[in-house]
Scaffold this motif. Structure first.
Motif: not given
Length: 58
Positions: A18-22, A34-38, A45-46, A53-58
Motif C-alpha cells: 500500500x505504501x508503493x500504491x500511495x 479523483x478530485x485531489x483525494x488521495x 491505482x490498486x 495481475x498484481x496483488x496489493x498487500x499490506x
C-alpha cells in the motif's frame, strides 16, 4: 517486458504494498480523475494493479 496475464485472478505476476500504491498515486494524481483525494487515487491505482495481475498487500 512481461505482459499482463489473460486471467489476472488466476495468475499473479507480482505484488505491491500500500505504501508503493500511495507513492504511485502521488505521482499520477494530476492524471487521475479523483478530485485531489488521495484515498480515491490509491483505490484507482490498486484496482489497475489488480486488473494487471498484481496483488496489493499490506
Amino acid at each position: 517486458m512481461k505482459k499482463a496475464p489473460a486471467c489476472p485472478t488466476a495468475k499473479k505476476v507480482g505484488s505491491v504494498t500500500w505504501k508503493q500504491v500511495e507513492d504511485i498515486a502521488k505521482q499520477k494524481m494530476v492524471d487521475l480523475n479523483c478530485l485531489g483525494r488521495m484515498e480515491s487515487a490509491k483505490r484507482v491505482v490498486a484496482g489497475t494493479a489488480r486488473n494487471m495481475g498484481i496483488d496489493v498487500v499490506d
